[in-house]
Design a protein around this motif. Structure first.
Motif, PDB file in Angstrom:
ATOM      1  N   THR A 255      -8.383  -0.201  34.479  1.00 32.78           N
ATOM      2  CA  THR A 255      -7.556  -1.072  33.647  1.00 32.78           C
ATOM      3  C   THR A 255      -7.869  -2.537  33.914  1.00 32.78           C
ATOM      4  O   THR A 255      -7.975  -3.351  32.978  1.00 32.78           O
ATOM      5  CB  THR A 255      -6.061  -0.794  33.904  1.00 32.78           C
ATOM      6  N   ALA A 256      -8.007  -2.894  35.183  1.00 35.22           N
ATOM      7  CA  ALA A 256      -8.327  -4.279  35.532  1.00 35.22           C
ATOM      8  C   ALA A 256      -9.689  -4.692  34.996  1.00 35.22           C
ATOM      9  O   ALA A 256      -9.894  -5.855  34.621  1.00 35.22           O
ATOM     10  CB  ALA A 256      -8.286  -4.452  37.053  1.00 35.22           C
ATOM     11  N   MET A 257     -10.636  -3.747  34.919  1.00 28.81           N
ATOM     12  CA  MET A 257     -11.950  -4.074  34.377  1.00 28.81           C
ATOM     13  C   MET A 257     -11.849  -4.421  32.897  1.00 28.81           C
ATOM     14  O   MET A 257     -12.564  -5.308  32.402  1.00 28.81           O
ATOM     15  CB  MET A 257     -12.908  -2.898  34.579  1.00 28.81           C
ATOM     16  N   GLY A 258     -10.949  -3.733  32.165  1.00 32.67           N
ATOM     17  CA  GLY A 258     -10.734  -4.105  30.776  1.00 32.67           C
ATOM     18  C   GLY A 258     -10.116  -5.484  30.659  1.00 32.67           C
ATOM     19  O   GLY A 258     -10.506  -6.294  29.802  1.00 32.67           O
ATOM     20  N   LEU A 259      -9.139  -5.792  31.528  1.00 36.67           N
ATOM     21  CA  LEU A 259      -8.534  -7.122  31.529  1.00 36.67           C
ATOM     22  C   LEU A 259      -9.546  -8.180  31.942  1.00 36.67           C
ATOM     23  O   LEU A 259      -9.448  -9.342  31.520  1.00 36.67           O
ATOM     24  CB  LEU A 259      -7.337  -7.137  32.486  1.00 36.67           C
ATOM     25  N   ASN A 260     -10.525  -7.788  32.741  1.00 34.71           N
ATOM     26  CA  ASN A 260     -11.566  -8.720  33.173  1.00 34.71           C
ATOM     27  C   ASN A 260     -12.365  -9.254  31.990  1.00 34.71           C
ATOM     28  O   ASN A 260     -12.881 -10.371  32.026  1.00 34.71           O
ATOM     29  CB  ASN A 260     -12.491  -8.033  34.177  1.00 34.71           C
ATOM     30  N   ILE A 406     -17.354   0.338  33.606  1.00 31.35           N
ATOM     31  CA  ILE A 406     -18.261  -0.623  34.248  1.00 31.35           C
ATOM     32  C   ILE A 406     -19.517  -0.808  33.416  1.00 31.35           C
ATOM     33  O   ILE A 406     -20.023  -1.931  33.250  1.00 31.35           O
ATOM     34  CB  ILE A 406     -18.604  -0.147  35.675  1.00 31.35           C
ATOM     35  N   LEU A 407     -20.041   0.295  32.856  1.00 32.47           N
ATOM     36  CA  LEU A 407     -21.237   0.207  32.019  1.00 32.47           C
ATOM     37  C   LEU A 407     -20.967  -0.653  30.785  1.00 32.47           C
ATOM     38  O   LEU A 407     -21.789  -1.507  30.413  1.00 32.47           O
ATOM     39  CB  LEU A 407     -21.673   1.611  31.609  1.00 32.47           C
ATOM     40  N   VAL A 408     -19.818  -0.425  30.139  1.00 36.04           N
ATOM     41  CA  VAL A 408     -19.464  -1.225  28.962  1.00 36.04           C
ATOM     42  C   VAL A 408     -19.350  -2.699  29.343  1.00 36.04           C
ATOM     43  O   VAL A 408     -19.878  -3.586  28.646  1.00 36.04           O
ATOM     44  CB  VAL A 408     -18.145  -0.716  28.345  1.00 36.04           C
ATOM     45  N   PHE A 409     -18.680  -2.970  30.453  1.00 33.63           N
ATOM     46  CA  PHE A 409     -18.497  -4.358  30.870  1.00 33.63           C
ATOM     47  C   PHE A 409     -19.834  -5.029  31.162  1.00 33.63           C
ATOM     48  O   PHE A 409     -20.083  -6.164  30.737  1.00 33.63           O
ATOM     49  CB  PHE A 409     -17.604  -4.410  32.109  1.00 33.63           C
TER      50      PHE A 409
END
Length: 565
Positions: A255-260, A406-409
């Motif tokens: 979730t935090a990676m999406g907010l990142n 992580i890959l998407v980010f």
């Protein structure tokens, strides 16, 4: 090591004066620590996992011996050629100071857990004296002023890969050991040990070399990281308690990676992001086989995942379209309001104040465990004779999800879209003047971030077995944002580290429950004062906060040139 770029050597007149007593004093201190750690520390054998047996070191005594051995290695290197490229003195100062603090805490723990310092045996005092001698010796030794640029220090590929593998194995062992500690004092002392070793190695420059080696072997580093994460459940002996914490960390991290994306890349302050996680969870709950589900359609879970993620993305577009024309504090207030609106809407969709979709404050309990392709996530499995419980099954699923996020980010960060987001974060007016579609990219950031949070929410609903409005309060959004700020905005490793810290520590330090928010606030204040760019910051973010650092500017320029190649 070869091809090491050196700085201008320090002239003999300017060189710091050496103190001949420092090196033998440090050697004596390390020996005292090893000898003292082999003796009894405590008269009471029922505390701190039994430190009362002579010549049979317990867990804390072994940790002290490890610090002493690393210090001995640095003392030996200080006399050799490697001492010219490692800042051994800086490392020894950190190790000596950290070990002294570690021993003070050990003696305090023995005193608190028993009937005072009278229960401390001579071994504890000998080890404390050794740690103090080591710290004093390190502070008497001159610092190395010719610390090399470790990006130029290249070793054979096999040596760099071996160093990466060794580091990952150490992380796996450390995580398994720390999570296995139930006593609060033991856990705190283990954290002090980890911090001492980590800071000591960073100060020497050794970890900088490993970091650059990881950049040169990114695929190996990525594969090793996921191998360690995959093997972690096999070290827990079927412990549902530890694996429950691990699954919570992964949900929080995904979730935090999406907010990142929203905060770290696009620079949009979102204080209501937890609503997107909640929307995915509620979609999964209402479409589940629960007896309390309010929708009759029961599609396969893979369809539910897509529906939940798309609903969250749609909410992101709905909230983003009218509000993204404001920025800064105003955007933060609007998103905060959206998060609260979502929570109260879940309260009111109870059949009395609105349609019965969420059962109001009662939520939707009794959500059954997932079953995908004949694999029951609620059953206990025994691969290779090792017990893997319910939370271990969800851990593997969440690990796959986190890897996908992580890959998407990383792909978006390296793309034209990611560069557009960074340009908006740096200067929105300048980006618009250069032809960047500011509003469209802002809206896309909200939609993509919400989509990823919705994915995590659909799995979280089945893992928790129930959803209720109380799970999605503003405080959860604040913790998500804090994980990004603490770890390092715009980075992957930083967000994962921040999410782990903020989820793991409250679970293991429950005796601080009344003071958790106080400690949390103090930690953030200290971070903003001493390391505003985060624990694992990107070079660009470091330069933003340390514009006066010319050496850092040269390193950033070199890194950008390497990435362009």
């Amino acid at each position: 090591m070869t091809d090491v770029q050196t700085e201008t050597p320090v002239t003999p007149a300017a060189a710091p004066k050496k103190r001949p007593i420092a090196w033998p004093l440090g050697l004596a201190g390390a020996v005292f620590v090893i000898v003292g750690s082999c003796l009894s520390w405590s008269y009471d054998g029922s505390i701190l996992n039994n430190l009362s047996i002579n010549f049979y070191p317990g867990g804390l005594q072994i940790l002290a011996i490890i610090v002493a051995v690393v210090s001995l290695v640095l003392l030996v290197l200080d006399k050799g050629k490697l001492g010219w490229w490692l800042d051994t003195t800086a490392g020894l100062r950190s190790l000596g100071t950290g070990l002294a603090f570690f021993m003070v805490l050990v003696l305090a723990a023995i005193s608190v857990e028993s009937d005072g310092l009278i229960n401390v045996n001579p071994g504890g005092y000998i080890t404390l004296v050794g740690a103090l001698l080591l710290a004093v010796a390190a502070w008497l030794m001159p610092l190395r002023h010719g610390l090399r640029d470790m990006s130029k220090a290249k070793s054979p590929a096999w040596a760099e890969i071996a160093a990466i593998a060794l580091l990952m194995a150490a992380l796996l062992f450390t995580a398994a050991y720390a999570l296995g500690l139930d006593d609060a004092w033991l856990f705190i002392l283990c954290l002090v040990f980890i911090a001492t070793i980590a800071v000591g190695l960073f100060r020497t420059g050794a970890m900088s070399w490993v970091s650059h080696a990881g950049q040169r072997h990114r695929k190996v580093l990525t594969l090793a990281s996921f191998a360690v994460a995959f093997l972690f459940p096999f070290t827990q002996d079927g412990s549902d308690a530890n694996m429950s914490i691990a699954t919570s960390v992964l949900v929080f991290a995904a979730t935090a990676m999406g907010l990142n994306i929203v905060v770290g890349l696009a620079g949009l302050l979102d204080l209501g992001y937890i609503a997107f996680l909640g929307s995915g969870a509620y979609v999964a709950a209402t479409l589940s086989q629960s007896a309390f589900a309010t929708i009759g359609w029961k599609p396969p879970f893979l369809v539910v995942v897509l529906v939940g993620a798309c609903v969250a993305a749609l909410l992101g577009l709905v909230i983003g379209s009218p509000t993204l024309r404001v920025s800064g504090d105003y955007l933060a207030i609007v998103t905060l309001g959206f998060g609260e609106i979502f929570r109260f809407a879940m309260f009111n969709l109870d059949g009395n104040n609105g349609p019965n979709l969420t059962n109001g404050p009662n939520g939707i309990p009794g959500i059954p465990d997932l079953e995908l392709f004949g694999f029951n996530f609620g059953a206990v499995h025994h691969p290779f004779g090792i017990e893997l419980g319910r939370f271990s099954n969800y851990y593997f699923l969440l690990l796959v999800l986190t890897g996908g996020v992580i890959l998407v980010f990383s792909r978006l960060n390296s793309s034209r879209i990611g560069r557009g987001w960074v340009a908006i974060r740096e200067d929105e007016k300048a980006a618009e003047a250069m032809g960047v579609n500011v509003f469209g990219l802002k809206l896309l950031a909200f939609a993509v971030g919400a989509f990823l949070a919705g994915l995590a929410g659909t799995i979280k609903a089945h893992q928790d077995g129930a959803v209720s409005p109380d799970q999605y309060m503003f405080l959860e959004s604040a913790f998500l944002l804090a994980a990004i700020v603490l770890g390092g905005m715009g980075t992957i490793a930083g967000v994962l580290l921040g999410a782990t810290i903020l989820k793991l520590l409250p679970e293991k330090l429950r005796f601080f429950s009344e003071y958790r928010l106080l400690l949390f606030g103090i930690t953030l204040v200290l971070m903003m004062r001493f390391r505003p760019e985060g624990l694992v910051a990107s070079r660009r973010r470091q330069l933003e906060f340390h514009e006066e650092d010319e050496k850092l500017a040269d390193e950033v320029e070199h890194q950008l040139v390497e990435e362009a190649k």
